[in-house]
Design an enzyme around this catalytic site. Sequence first.
Site: not given
Ligand SMILES: NC(=O)c1ccc[n+]([C@@H]2O[C@H](COP(=O)([O-])OP(=O)(O)OC[C@H]3O[C@@H](n4cnc5c(N)ncnc54)[C@H](OP(=O)(O)O)[C@@H]3O)[C@@H](O)[C@H]2O)c1
Length: 335
Positions: A60, A118, A126, A145, A212
């Site tokens: 999942v 969401d 949900d 994630n 955050y």
């Molecule tokens: N990128 C970085 O630099 C970084 C660094 C440290 C940690 N992280 C962590 O890694 C994880 C993934 O980050 P990412 O950078 O891959 O983020 P991202 O590119 O913004 O992707 C976020 C994903 O989560 C979904 N999502 C967002 N809001 C949502 C909601 N309210 N309900 C359901 N789905 C939702 C989005 O789906 P939709 O497209 O359908 O909205 C998308 O699939 C996060 O927990 C983040 O805190 C990221």
Amino acid sequence: MEEAMKFVDAIPQPVQLACAAVGALYLGFKALNAFRFFLSVFILSGTNLRKYGKKGTWAVVTGASDGLGKEFATQLAAKGFNLVLVSRTKAKLDTLAAELEQKYLGSGGLQTKALAMDFSSDDDADYERLRDLVSDLDVGILINNVGQSHSIPVPFLQTKTEELQNIVTINCLGTLKTTAVVAPIMQKRKKGLILTMGSFGGWSPTPYLATYSGSKAFLQHWSSALAQELKGDGIDVQLVLSYLVTTAMSKVRRTSAMIPNPKGFVKAALGKIGTGSWMTVAHTYTPWWTHAIMAWAVENTVGAGSAISIAVNHKMHIDIRNRALKKAARDAKKQ
Ligand SMILES: NC(=O)c1ccc[n+]([C@@H]2O[C@H](COP(=O)([O-])OP(=O)(O)OC[C@H]3O[C@@H](n4cnc5c(N)ncnc54)[C@H](OP(=O)(O)O)[C@@H]3O)[C@@H](O)[C@H]2O)c1
């Protein structure tokens, strides 16, 4: 120098020996930690994913339609796991599911299920739909994630209520409630893996991303506590620490040694499970090698939670905010 020698000579010999022993022990622990760090980052592989189930076992993935979640789904499919994909946008999930099913048509076939929800609405219905979807599946892996950060770094007192509410609801409640649905399945089958995306923002208190930062620190403690609780059930629970990765959330497009793309980061995250024994908090690992070097250096010098680290983070995020505001002003002028 002579004065110093006189001072040392005046200390009784048993006290001198005790001090030397404490010093040697301290240096010994530091050397052992450095050795474990080196092995973990550069030599050892993590736990093999087959420990959690044969091909056809389900995984999942939340936040699966973009960024790291999409990449986790893609790489788990390549390793023979069927997928439950969860995020907001059904169309994106369906496209990804179709792409992956098409790609693995020949080799025993890949099954997928997609659930659009969401997490910010925190709707019990949900989670019931998620429960119905997974209850009959042999789920071996959960990737927690899904996450949201601030749109740009912002002082806490200027943060919109909606933004801070969403961050806490998605990052904390979403992760807890999803785990509460999925973990009992793993408990019954006596094995499983729960990976939760942490962040350097939670590892080191980060001004201007305070909400955050707090939400990810919450996940750190929750995940490590849960790891101990579920150990006896054969379930491995690990928090994955990361600095920046090139995704929509980070808004960074160019990769560098410090900033990998999702493909490289997720390959490391799935390949290095459980290799964080050198880190300060248990059941936590930092898969990307340069992130690990940074974490090790900070943990073994000033400390991630020290006033120095917080001040450096503060300065960095003031700069990022200023650049973001200037860019927004330039974009507004163009329109
Ligand atoms: N990128 C970085 O630099 C970084 C660094 C440290 C940690 N992280 C962590 O890694 C994880 C993934 O980050 P990412 O950078 O891959 O983020 P991202 O590119 O913004 O992707 C976020 C994903 O989560 C979904 N999502 C967002 N809001 C949502 C909601 N309210 N309900 C359901 N789905 C939702 C989005 O789906 P939709 O497209 O359908 O909205 C998308 O699939 C996060 O927990 C983040 O805190 C990221």
